[in-house]
Write an enzyme that holds these catalytic residues in place. Sequence first.
Site, PDB file in Angstrom:
ATOM      1  N   ASP A 125       0.945  -1.170   0.035  1.00  0.00           N
ATOM      2  CA  ASP A 125      -0.056  -0.007  -0.054  1.00  0.00           C
ATOM      3  C   ASP A 125       0.823   1.091  -0.182  1.00  0.00           C
ATOM      4  O   ASP A 125       1.859   1.374   0.424  1.00  0.00           O
ATOM      5  CB  ASP A 125      -1.056   0.044   1.248  1.00  0.00           C
TER       6      ASP A 125
ATOM      7  N   ARG B 188      -1.559  -1.220  -8.602  1.00  0.00           N
ATOM      8  CA  ARG B 188      -2.921  -0.900  -8.203  1.00  0.00           C
ATOM      9  C   ARG B 188      -2.926   0.814  -8.334  1.00  0.00           C
ATOM     10  O   ARG B 188      -2.364   1.650  -7.601  1.00  0.00           O
ATOM     11  CB  ARG B 188      -3.325  -1.164  -6.813  1.00  0.00           C
TER      12      ARG B 188
END
Length: 309
Positions: free
Chosen positions: A135, A185
């Site tokens: 992340d 992502r």
Amino acid sequence: MLRTTLLAASRAPRARQVIEALPPTRAIVRRFIAGDELDEAVAVTDELVGAGRRITLDHLGEDTRDAAQAAGTAAAYERLLAALKETGLAERAEVSVKLSAVGQFLPQDGERIALDNARRICAAAADAGTTVTLDMEDHTTTDSTLGIARELRADYPWLGVVLQAYLRRTEADCADFSGPGSRVRLCKGAYQEPESVAFQGRREVDLSYVRCLKVLMGGEGYPMVASHDPRMIRIAGQLAEWRERKADSFEYQMLYGIRPEEQQRIVDSGATMRIYLPYGGEWYGYFMRRLAERPANLTFFLRALAGRG
């Protein structure tokens, strides 16, 4: 102004005390969080996989204060990955890791500690037969996170990274990470950032998102389109079609609890739909950022408070 206030509240201890103390808060939070415990997260994962989704699980814990706590978070991920392997869910469920949760910004040797802990998690994922995505947090973490990602990808080339379209640098980062085997992502971004490093207006962010999508769809990696915006979803599908990408060469991603009807529509279309599924006791910061991202989430929260008060 409202978004700024909510993001500030996400970092304010007093606001946290007030919101967590509200009797209905925990019940409302369950719309966005799988639960506090591992078995709850596995149960929700199983339910969503049964409905045709894929999953990326995030063990919430961003306020790491020492190396022991960082190691404990890595151990929690190892337990999660062992559970996914044991239940047969690893084929359709991976994990997302915030490097700050595994020691990235500890005052002494933080990056080394985070790299070692992330390597442990990647090894457990490889053993389970699944993958890991790192992340991204605010812009001050970007260079460190991508540097650690590059080191890990030497041994785990399937490692995914998150890039945030509202940062001015991201189009170039997409080009750097769009090679063979890469997994990126792409999201818009959920932190309050200065104008010097981030686009401020919605139109600017949207245009940046599309530019980044073009780079990723034209690359040799595996784009992961993280958006709830219907326009971005349509554009991503069109770009994939123009690039003659097969349905299994990219995926869409959405947050747990948001736009479930659209999630089902994407599943029914034959495309890959992955749900970002957080769990754990440290849910406050994540929850407040979800309220800041979309006014509809805040409206839902306030109506629920009114109805349960």
